[in-house]
Design a protein around this motif. Structure first.
Motif, mmCIF file in Angstrom:
data_model
loop_
_atom_site.group_PDB
_atom_site.id
_atom_site.type_symbol
_atom_site.label_atom_id
_atom_site.label_comp_id
_atom_site.label_asym_id
_atom_site.label_seq_id
_atom_site.Cartn_x
_atom_site.Cartn_y
_atom_site.Cartn_z
ATOM 1 N N VAL A 1 12.884 -1.050 -9.024
ATOM 2 C CA VAL A 1 11.924 -0.113 -8.444
ATOM 3 C C VAL A 1 12.458 1.307 -8.564
ATOM 4 C CG1 VAL A 1 10.988 -1.789 -6.813
ATOM 5 C CG2 VAL A 1 12.864 -0.311 -6.106
ATOM 6 N N GLU A 2 11.540 2.230 -8.535
ATOM 7 C CA GLU A 2 11.910 3.640 -8.603
ATOM 8 C C GLU A 2 11.184 4.383 -7.491
ATOM 9 O OE1 GLU A 2 11.112 7.338 -11.629
ATOM 10 O OE2 GLU A 2 11.439 5.355 -12.498
ATOM 11 N N LEU A 3 11.937 5.123 -6.718
ATOM 12 C CA LEU A 3 11.360 5.943 -5.659
ATOM 13 C C LEU A 3 11.383 7.401 -6.092
ATOM 14 C CD1 LEU A 3 12.981 4.384 -2.475
ATOM 15 C CD2 LEU A 3 10.556 4.519 -2.969
ATOM 16 N N GLN A 4 10.288 8.085 -5.846
ATOM 17 C CA GLN A 4 10.230 9.503 -6.161
ATOM 18 C C GLN A 4 11.031 10.294 -5.125
ATOM 19 O OE1 GLN A 4 6.023 10.210 -5.882
ATOM 20 N NE2 GLN A 4 5.707 9.780 -8.034
ATOM 21 N N GLU A 5 11.590 11.419 -5.560
ATOM 22 C CA GLU A 5 12.262 12.303 -4.610
ATOM 23 C C GLU A 5 11.260 12.816 -3.576
ATOM 24 O OE1 GLU A 5 15.427 13.453 -3.867
ATOM 25 O OE2 GLU A 5 15.917 11.743 -5.150
ATOM 26 N N ARG A 6 10.058 13.114 -4.051
ATOM 27 C CA ARG A 6 9.003 13.644 -3.191
ATOM 28 C C ARG A 6 7.689 13.037 -3.673
ATOM 29 N NH1 ARG A 6 9.239 17.507 0.231
ATOM 30 N NH2 ARG A 6 11.250 18.203 -0.464
ATOM 31 N N HIS B 1 0.840 -1.193 0.000
ATOM 32 C CA HIS B 1 0.000 0.000 0.000
ATOM 33 C C HIS B 1 0.882 1.252 0.000
ATOM 34 C CE1 HIS B 1 -3.343 2.624 0.763
ATOM 35 N NE2 HIS B 1 -2.734 3.092 1.820
ATOM 36 N N VAL B 2 1.952 1.208 0.764
ATOM 37 C CA VAL B 2 2.868 2.343 0.858
ATOM 38 C C VAL B 2 4.293 1.824 0.714
ATOM 39 C CG1 VAL B 2 3.742 4.172 2.349
ATOM 40 C CG2 VAL B 2 1.318 3.604 2.392
ATOM 41 N N PHE B 3 5.053 2.438 -0.165
ATOM 42 C CA PHE B 3 6.467 2.114 -0.325
ATOM 43 C C PHE B 3 7.215 3.432 -0.402
ATOM 44 C CE2 PHE B 3 9.787 0.673 -3.638
ATOM 45 C CZ PHE B 3 10.754 0.549 -2.651
ATOM 46 N N LEU B 4 7.810 3.808 0.697
ATOM 47 C CA LEU B 4 8.525 5.076 0.806
ATOM 48 C C LEU B 4 9.974 4.812 1.188
ATOM 49 C CD1 LEU B 4 5.784 6.910 2.898
ATOM 50 C CD2 LEU B 4 6.138 7.074 0.429
ATOM 51 N N ARG B 5 10.784 5.857 1.116
ATOM 52 C CA ARG B 5 12.191 5.755 1.468
ATOM 53 C C ARG B 5 12.417 5.231 2.894
ATOM 54 N NH1 ARG B 5 14.922 7.809 -2.430
ATOM 55 N NH2 ARG B 5 13.537 9.296 -3.341
#
Length: 185
Positions: free
Chosen positions: A87-92, A65-69
């Motif tokens: 995978v790719e994480l957004q800066e914000r 549901h949530v995948f954050l830094r």
């Protein structure tokens, strides 16, 4: 997990049923402890509910549901299984949410809203986005603050919390019957 005999003919053999995130994490922990491990998965792929698919030329991700830094254990797991580069994480945080078919008064058009993190510290980092989130009626958006405050005051060790659903809790805190309308509603 306690230390097991080194892998090989004399090591215990562990069967893990299900190749989702929990099953794969369990299999790795058992193997790290020295067991021979077999994973049984009914699908042709591993990952359980975490997977990607193509739709109209776009890659759609279905997963946590949530995948954050801050999800460092999950990031370590991805690294361990060799998927960290997938995978790719957004800066914000910046997510466009679509509701197909629109709501009342939209003539069936697709509606959209954006959840975007501001530079402010939590809990204010989503305040502007939540207040302008058009997929939730304005009256319910205005009540997000008091509901968030009530949520922050919950005693997570209180066993009474296990006897209620989050949806029912939201309704009791004036967040409406369905605060986040599903696609097609």
């Amino acid at each position: 997990m306690s230390q097991l005999q080194t892998t090989g003919p004399g090591a215990p053999h562990i069967a893990v049923v299900g190749g989702g995130l929990a099953g794969m994490a369990a299999a790795l922990a058992c193997a790290d402890a020295g067991a021979n491990v077999s994973v049984f998965e009914k699908r042709a792929r591993l990952g359980g509910l975490t997977w990607s698919f193509l739709h109209d030329g776009l890659t759609m991700d279905n997963g946590q549901h949530v995948f954050l830094r801050c999800c460092t254990a999950y990031l370590d797991f991805l690294d361990r299984i060799g998927s960290a580069g997938d995978v790719e994480l957004q800066e914000r945080l910046d997510v466009t949410v679509l509701r197909a078919g629109g709501g009342p008064g939209t003539d069936g058009a697709t509606e959209s809203a954006v959840l975007r993190r501001d530079r402010w510290r939590a809990p204010l980092h989503l305040a502007r986005s939540l207040l302008s989130y058009g997929l939730v009626p304005w009256a319910e958006r205005a009540r997000i603050g008091p509901a968030a405050l009530a949520l922050s005051r919950l005693d997570l060790d209180d066993p009474a919390l296990d006897g209620q659903t989050f949806a029912d809790w939201l309704v009791r805190h004036h967040q409406g019957r369905r605060p986040y309308p599903p696609c097609g509603s």
